[in-house]
Design a protein around this motif. Structure first.
Motif, PDB file in Angstrom:
ATOM      1  N   UNK A 146      15.004 -19.986   0.684  1.00 19.09           N
ATOM      2  CA  UNK A 146      15.995 -21.056   0.689  1.00 19.09           C
ATOM      3  C   UNK A 146      15.615 -22.164   1.666  1.00 19.09           C
ATOM      4  N   UNK A 147      14.912 -21.823   2.736  1.00 19.38           N
ATOM      5  CA  UNK A 147      14.400 -22.847   3.644  1.00 19.38           C
ATOM      6  C   UNK A 147      13.206 -23.584   3.074  1.00 19.38           C
ATOM      7  N   UNK A 185      15.471 -11.010   3.849  1.00 20.01           N
ATOM      8  CA  UNK A 185      14.758 -11.988   4.681  1.00 20.01           C
ATOM      9  C   UNK A 185      13.949 -12.935   3.814  1.00 20.01           C
ATOM     10  N   UNK A 186      13.321 -12.403   2.760  1.00 17.76           N
ATOM     11  CA  UNK A 186      12.584 -13.251   1.818  1.00 17.76           C
ATOM     12  C   UNK A 186      13.529 -14.285   1.208  1.00 17.76           C
ATOM     13  N   UNK A 216      20.996 -14.971   9.179  1.00 15.87           N
ATOM     14  CA  UNK A 216      20.539 -15.619   7.954  1.00 15.87           C
ATOM     15  C   UNK A 216      20.365 -17.123   8.127  1.00 15.87           C
ATOM     16  N   UNK A 217      21.350 -17.762   8.755  1.00 15.45           N
ATOM     17  CA  UNK A 217      21.265 -19.205   8.941  1.00 15.45           C
ATOM     18  C   UNK A 217      20.096 -19.563   9.858  1.00 15.45           C
ATOM     19  N   UNK A 218      19.847 -18.737  10.851  1.00 14.32           N
ATOM     20  CA  UNK A 218      18.761 -18.958  11.790  1.00 14.32           C
ATOM     21  C   UNK A 218      17.416 -18.955  11.070  1.00 14.32           C
ATOM     22  N   UNK A 219      17.233 -17.995  10.143  1.00 15.18           N
ATOM     23  CA  UNK A 219      15.979 -17.886   9.401  1.00 15.18           C
ATOM     24  C   UNK A 219      15.719 -19.161   8.614  1.00 15.18           C
ATOM     25  N   UNK A 224      14.859 -22.214  10.801  1.00 11.41           N
ATOM     26  CA  UNK A 224      13.491 -22.152  11.338  1.00 11.41           C
ATOM     27  C   UNK A 224      12.510 -22.701  10.317  1.00 11.41           C
ATOM     28  N   UNK A 225      12.644 -22.227   9.087  1.00 10.71           N
ATOM     29  CA  UNK A 225      11.710 -22.617   8.033  1.00 10.71           C
ATOM     30  C   UNK A 225      11.778 -24.109   7.772  1.00 10.71           C
ATOM     31  N   UNK A 226      12.968 -24.684   7.817  1.00 13.00           N
ATOM     32  CA  UNK A 226      13.139 -26.111   7.539  1.00 13.00           C
ATOM     33  C   UNK A 226      12.439 -26.996   8.571  1.00 13.00           C
ATOM     34  N   UNK A 227      12.164 -26.450   9.755  1.00 11.54           N
ATOM     35  CA  UNK A 227      11.519 -27.244  10.812  1.00 11.54           C
ATOM     36  C   UNK A 227       9.995 -27.208  10.741  1.00 11.54           C
TER      37      UNK A 227
END
Length: 294
Positions: free
Chosen positions: A73-74, A67-68, A41-44, A47-50
């Motif tokens: 959240x990112x 996953x959504x 979860x933290x990985x997902x 990734x989005x924040x980058x």
């Protein structure tokens, strides 16, 4: 460029299968894309924040509601439109937003580029797309996430029955609570509360039509409170939730608002989009038009 976030184990491996087929279409169409497989979860979310909003046209999830949830959240940190190709067990967000089940049609909608703004539920620093469940259904979500039978049923394409089985098992163990709701400027007291669902969209739990009138772009949420009923009567009411007919029962109260605080006499479990996010007391707010979907 389109960024795809793939949960390969969603739907007991459906995520991986769908991605392979989607990737072939992208290559045939000579579409510029980049793909990431999820690890946790933290990985997902990280990734989005980058992702760079100047480069990325849309962030597309191939997976389920969990996953959504992590991707959204990112996306609070980077303003990039969200696309979804459903490949999970429940797919309640996709069901609520009438996203096609077939990956070809879902992808076609995403590549067409039409955008829409929707509201998001906030619980502290967390955000949720569909429903925040408090009490009985929070416990159901917790047990479902821990359930070994969920994987087995997914493999048999019967994953939606995971929640039903857990509901029936938990029904005879769960003790309802006394709750105070502070909804906008009004306070409500309810006794023998089984569950409270704060809904931005109508579906959760693999197709339960918990708040039929909930929509994602009205700047408000719907609240469904199930209270003051026996276990036997609850069993009679429960099947009606799949058609949204439960709201006519005397033990069901439906409200609408923009901010709600829930205080129970004993702490009860809370889930958001099926993911466990804590216990009561809790405050939920809705923020209007904060996410672009494509």
């Amino acid at each position: 460029m389109y960024v795809f976030i793939i949960n390969p184990i969603s739907g007991n491996g459906k995520g991986e299968l769908v991605w392979k087929r989607v990737e072939k279409i992208l290559i045939d169409k000579q579409t510029n894309y980049k793909a990431y497989y999820t690890k946790d979860k933290e990985h997902v979310t990280e990734i989005v924040k980058t992702l760079d909003p100047e480069i990325v046209t849309a962030c597309v999830v191939i997976g389920g509601d969990g996953t959504v949830h992590d991707v959204v959240n990112g996306l609070q940190s980077v303003k990039i439109p969200l696309g979804i190709i459903p490949a999970g067990t429940g797919n309640d967000y996709a069901r609520s937003m009438k996203i096609p089940k077939g990956y070809q049609l879902a992808l076609e909608r995403i590549l067409s580029g039409e955008k829409k703004k929707i509201d998001i539920l906030h619980v502290g620093e967390r955000v949720c797309m569909t429903v925040i469940g408090i009490g009985f259904d929070g416990k159901v979500a917790q047990l479902a996430n821990e359930s070994k039978s969920k994987k087995i049923l997914n493999g048999l394409r019967l994953g939606k029955f995971t929640y039903l089985l857990i509901v029936l098992q938990l029904l005879f163990k769960y003790k309802p609570t006394q709750v105070r709701l502070e909804l906008d400027d009004v306070t409500y007291e309810f006794e023998n509360v089984w569950l409270i669902a704060v809904a931005n969209l109508p579906y959760y739990g693999g197709g339960m039509y918990i708040c039929p009138q909930a929509v994602s772009d009205d700047g408000a949420f719907d609240v469904c409170i199930v209270h003051h009923t026996s276990k036997m009567k609850l069993m009679q009411v429960f099947p009606k939730v799949f058609r949204g007919k439960h709201i006519n029962h005397s033990s069901v109260t439906v409200l609408k608002g923009k901010t709600i605080k829930v205080i129970s006499d004993i702490p009860v479990v809370i889930h958001g989009d099926g993911e466990i996010i804590g216990e009561t007391p809790v405050e939920v707010t809705v923020k209007k038009d904060v996410l672009d979907i494509i």
